[in-house]
Design an enzyme around this catalytic site. Sequence first.
Site, mmCIF file in Angstrom:
data_model
loop_
_atom_site.group_PDB
_atom_site.id
_atom_site.type_symbol
_atom_site.label_atom_id
_atom_site.label_comp_id
_atom_site.label_asym_id
_atom_site.label_seq_id
_atom_site.Cartn_x
_atom_site.Cartn_y
_atom_site.Cartn_z
ATOM 1 N N GLY A 116 0.849 -1.190 0.000
ATOM 2 C CA GLY A 116 0.000 0.000 0.000
ATOM 3 C C GLY A 116 0.881 1.234 0.000
ATOM 4 C CB SER A 146 6.512 -1.758 -1.710
ATOM 5 O OG SER A 146 5.976 -1.666 -2.994
ATOM 6 C CD1 TRP A 147 3.154 -1.549 5.683
ATOM 7 C CD2 TRP A 147 4.812 -0.070 5.808
ATOM 8 N NE1 TRP A 147 3.393 -1.312 7.006
ATOM 9 C CE2 TRP A 147 4.416 -0.396 7.110
ATOM 10 C CE3 TRP A 147 5.850 0.845 5.627
ATOM 11 C CZ2 TRP A 147 5.017 0.155 8.231
ATOM 12 C CZ3 TRP A 147 6.442 1.394 6.737
ATOM 13 C CH2 TRP A 147 6.029 1.043 8.024
ATOM 14 C CG ASP A 302 8.400 -2.026 -8.566
ATOM 15 O OD1 ASP A 302 7.722 -0.980 -8.601
ATOM 16 O OD2 ASP A 302 8.368 -2.827 -7.622
ATOM 17 C CG HIS A 330 4.815 -2.339 -7.333
ATOM 18 N ND1 HIS A 330 5.886 -2.334 -6.468
ATOM 19 C CD2 HIS A 330 3.700 -2.235 -6.562
ATOM 20 C CE1 HIS A 330 5.445 -2.220 -5.226
ATOM 21 N NE2 HIS A 330 4.130 -2.161 -5.249
#
Length: 354
Positions: A116, A146-147, A302, A330
């Site tokens: 997110g 990518s948290w 990405d 991504h």
Amino acid sequence: MNVDPRTAFLLGSTINCCCKPKGTPFRASTLVSSIPKALKGKGGVSFCGNISSLLRVQNNRTAMVETPDSLHLNKDPYPPLEPYSSGFLKVSEKHTLYWEQSGNPSGYPVVFLHGGPGAGTSPSNRKFFDPEHYRIILFDQVFGGSWGSTLALAYSQSHPDKVTGIILRGIFLLRKKELDWFYEGGAAAIFPDAWEPFRDFIPENERDSFIKAYSKRLNSEDIEIQKMAARFWTTWELMTAHLLPNEENIQKGDDDSFSLAFARIENHYFINKGFLPCESHLLDNIDKIRHIPTVIVQGRYDVCCPMMSAWDLHKAWPEAEFKIIADAGHSANEPGITAELVAGNEKLKYIHQK
């Protein structure tokens, strides 16, 4: 939820957010500390996330995942399955997180961390794991994207004795140069058509910091201004998340309920630099987890989390297995990325069964 006393592994990936961003949003440090409490286990936890790293705690071993050359690894996603239990976990006076479990109730526990910020979990997140081997735990974080990789690294560095494996995808280390790349014009060189609506919503005299300018509007007293800002913020990210445009995913930006929660949570964490002590914190603490076998999966193209971050992590952590997917962006749903995430979990399964 009770976790098997054996240690488990982490797969950092994308997670939905059920937490409304009212008042003081939920902090990453609080979420990290809540994981072992929520799972109520004395053993470790494995994480699976948008930055994929596979870790197994074992003394005097390198981080490379060791499997025999003759071992055939499945790379196909597993069929859809439904959770056997789910619920809501109260983590503060203001915040509640959704959780679910699927697969084998007596299996090896794996925790999936969504991305997110605020992107949330979905049923497709279960497809990376063999449901006969794994007890699959999904929960909605407050901050994602990518948290998932960020959180997996932060948790494992704080609790290295609790982690047996990490699979990291789309590495996000939450440094200024990463935020500047995506939110201050860098990625516009590749997606100018997607960037201009995001840019043009902000007056020229406030474009020295788009993150701050959007924060002002996402927290406006006028709900219509909040909604407009949220749509532009969310659509910008959704339009850049795949190597090839995914129209179904992009349309989520028109959902005010989703986009407002997503944008406000994400922006809040970026304004506060993820509440990390310093921007090099995750790289500075690699020694704490260097011994854990690890797989990092990164899409070459990405745009949301450019490969420079995965490369920096690889250089700081050469013991980890590093997989570059030549034809991917991504999203975890890019075919090449999905295949390597499934293969990573198959490697862990082999290690568990040794």
